[in-house]
Design an enzyme around this catalytic site. Sequence first.
Site, PDB file in Angstrom:
ATOM      1  N   ARG A 108      34.215  37.020  35.869  1.00  0.00           N
ATOM      2  CA  ARG A 108      33.489  38.258  36.116  1.00  0.00           C
ATOM      3  C   ARG A 108      33.881  39.295  35.079  1.00  0.00           C
ATOM      4  O   ARG A 108      35.059  39.555  34.868  1.00  0.00           O
ATOM      5  CB  ARG A 108      33.853  38.739  37.524  1.00  0.00           C
ATOM      6  CG  ARG A 108      32.869  39.650  38.139  1.00  0.00           C
ATOM      7  CD  ARG A 108      33.177  39.835  39.605  1.00  0.00           C
ATOM      8  NE  ARG A 108      34.387  40.617  39.834  1.00  0.00           N
ATOM      9  CZ  ARG A 108      34.560  41.421  40.866  1.00  0.00           C
ATOM     10  NH1 ARG A 108      33.599  41.538  41.762  1.00  0.00           N
ATOM     11  NH2 ARG A 108      35.676  42.082  41.024  1.00  0.00           N
ATOM     12  N   THR A 112      30.992  45.304  33.992  1.00  0.00           N
ATOM     13  CA  THR A 112      29.635  45.170  34.558  1.00  0.00           C
ATOM     14  C   THR A 112      29.633  44.424  35.887  1.00  0.00           C
ATOM     15  O   THR A 112      28.660  44.461  36.623  1.00  0.00           O
ATOM     16  CB  THR A 112      28.732  44.390  33.587  1.00  0.00           C
ATOM     17  OG1 THR A 112      29.267  43.043  33.471  1.00  0.00           O
ATOM     18  CG2 THR A 112      28.713  45.033  32.206  1.00  0.00           C
ATOM     19  N   ASP A 204      43.082  40.072  43.475  1.00  0.00           N
ATOM     20  CA  ASP A 204      42.458  39.127  42.538  1.00  0.00           C
ATOM     21  C   ASP A 204      42.996  37.729  42.835  1.00  0.00           C
ATOM     22  O   ASP A 204      44.170  37.441  42.590  1.00  0.00           O
ATOM     23  CB  ASP A 204      42.765  39.540  41.098  1.00  0.00           C
ATOM     24  CG  ASP A 204      42.011  38.669  40.100  1.00  0.00           C
ATOM     25  OD1 ASP A 204      42.154  37.431  40.154  1.00  0.00           O
ATOM     26  OD2 ASP A 204      41.252  39.217  39.290  1.00  0.00           O
ATOM     27  N   ASP A 207      44.540  35.673  39.836  1.00  0.00           N
ATOM     28  CA  ASP A 207      45.825  36.231  39.395  1.00  0.00           C
ATOM     29  C   ASP A 207      46.916  35.955  40.422  1.00  0.00           C
ATOM     30  O   ASP A 207      48.050  35.605  40.056  1.00  0.00           O
ATOM     31  CB  ASP A 207      45.697  37.740  39.176  1.00  0.00           C
ATOM     32  CG  ASP A 207      45.014  38.070  37.859  1.00  0.00           C
ATOM     33  OD1 ASP A 207      44.913  37.176  37.002  1.00  0.00           O
ATOM     34  OD2 ASP A 207      44.567  39.214  37.694  1.00  0.00           O
TER      35      ASP A 207
HETATM   36  C1  PRP Z   1      36.755  35.850  41.174  1.00  0.00           C
HETATM   37  C2  PRP Z   1      36.433  34.873  42.266  1.00  0.00           C
HETATM   38  C3  PRP Z   1      34.945  34.690  42.109  1.00  0.00           C
HETATM   39  C4  PRP Z   1      34.496  36.050  41.650  1.00  0.00           C
HETATM   40  C5  PRP Z   1      33.858  36.763  42.806  1.00  0.00           C
HETATM   41  O1  PRP Z   1      36.831  35.206  39.947  1.00  0.00           O
HETATM   42  O2  PRP Z   1      37.166  33.687  42.188  1.00  0.00           O
HETATM   43  O3  PRP Z   1      34.605  33.685  41.174  1.00  0.00           O
HETATM   44  O4  PRP Z   1      35.653  36.758  41.233  1.00  0.00           O
HETATM   45  O5  PRP Z   1      33.304  37.964  42.410  1.00  0.00           O
HETATM   46  P1  PRP Z   1      31.738  38.233  42.523  1.00  0.00           P
HETATM   47  O6  PRP Z   1      31.273  37.758  43.855  1.00  0.00           O
HETATM   48  O7  PRP Z   1      31.624  39.731  42.387  1.00  0.00           O
HETATM   49  O8  PRP Z   1      31.046  37.531  41.380  1.00  0.00           O
HETATM   50  P2  PRP Z   1      37.167  36.001  38.585  1.00  0.00           P
HETATM   51  O9  PRP Z   1      35.887  36.389  37.911  1.00  0.00           O
HETATM   52  O10 PRP Z   1      38.152  37.088  38.864  1.00  0.00           O
HETATM   53  O11 PRP Z   1      37.799  34.867  37.677  1.00  0.00           O
HETATM   54  P3  PRP Z   1      39.223  34.131  37.814  1.00  0.00           P
HETATM   55  O12 PRP Z   1      39.165  33.266  39.050  1.00  0.00           O
HETATM   56  O13 PRP Z   1      39.297  33.325  36.583  1.00  0.00           O
HETATM   57  O14 PRP Z   1      40.285  35.185  37.907  1.00  0.00           O
HETATM   58  N1  URA Z   2      37.396  38.591  42.838  1.00  0.00           N
HETATM   59  C1  URA Z   2      38.627  38.543  43.400  1.00  0.00           C
HETATM   60  O1  URA Z   2      39.455  37.701  43.023  1.00  0.00           O
HETATM   61  N2  URA Z   2      38.925  39.414  44.372  1.00  0.00           N
HETATM   62  C2  URA Z   2      38.045  40.338  44.818  1.00  0.00           C
HETATM   63  O2  URA Z   2      38.383  41.116  45.741  1.00  0.00           O
HETATM   64  C3  URA Z   2      36.770  40.382  44.229  1.00  0.00           C
HETATM   65  C4  URA Z   2      36.475  39.491  43.242  1.00  0.00           C
END
Ligand code: PRP
Ligand code: URA
Length: 213
Positions: A108, A112, A204, A207
């Site tokens: 994400r 944006t 997150d 993370d």
């Molecule tokens: C997180 C999560 C989803 C997304 C959800 O991933 O695992 O994929 O955010 O957010 P949304 O519903 O607003 O799209 P992230 O993009 O943080 O990537 P990561 O798992 O690599 O940290």
């Molecule tokens: N992605 C995450 O990992 N946590 C949130 O709360 C939203 C998006």
Amino acid sequence: MPTTHSRPLIVFDHPLIAHKMATIRDQSTAHRPFRATLSQIAGLMVFEVTRSFKTNPVNIQTPVTSATAHRLAGTVTIVPVLRAGLGMIDGILEVMPEARVGHLGLARDEETLEPIAYLNKLPADLDAGPVILVDPMLATGGSASAAISMLKDAGATDLRMICLVAAPEGVERLQNDHPEITIYAAALDDCLNERGYIVPGLGDAGDRMYGTV
Ligand code: PRP
Ligand code: URA
């Protein structure tokens, strides 16, 4: 028993899952127990998520007599969204070791909040059986909606999604974009904050899982 909120959303209402959710929501939980607990919750959810799977009758010989038993029809494919979805895979494979695993990479954009796809590794015959999309967080729903579109483009016809924490905004987005998809969530939270994080949520997920906070 899970609670059905509207046709495509099933929220688990189970003391053991609630207990484990408290562990992963707690900010003092370190990445190792966070990962282990996330995986356990996913494994517990599989029992209900697979309830609609079709079976075929098979003739077998027990030590006592011949009998008709039932085996899952088709080939099950699990598709985690990287990174965070990976943390749910071991728990699911523990109870469904024969399932295949495809991978989608989506990150994400923090400004944006739009998903950016960076990996697409899926089996060629996704229509060979049920497909389960796996991502712990359904926030704006942008990542899940894009992932479902990628799965449909790749041929998936029998799809559902497992997440741990869903926000109402993400549920609504999926109901609009892909109304036929059932969403299974361990918890339905209150809302998103101004940075697109789920409230109360767990922070997150990627993370926290990998200690990259
Ligand atoms: C997180 C999560 C989803 C997304 C959800 O991933 O695992 O994929 O955010 O957010 P949304 O519903 O607003 O799209 P992230 O993009 O943080 O990537 P990561 O798992 O690599 O940290
Ligand atoms: N992605 C995450 O990992 N946590 C949130 O709360 C939203 C998006």
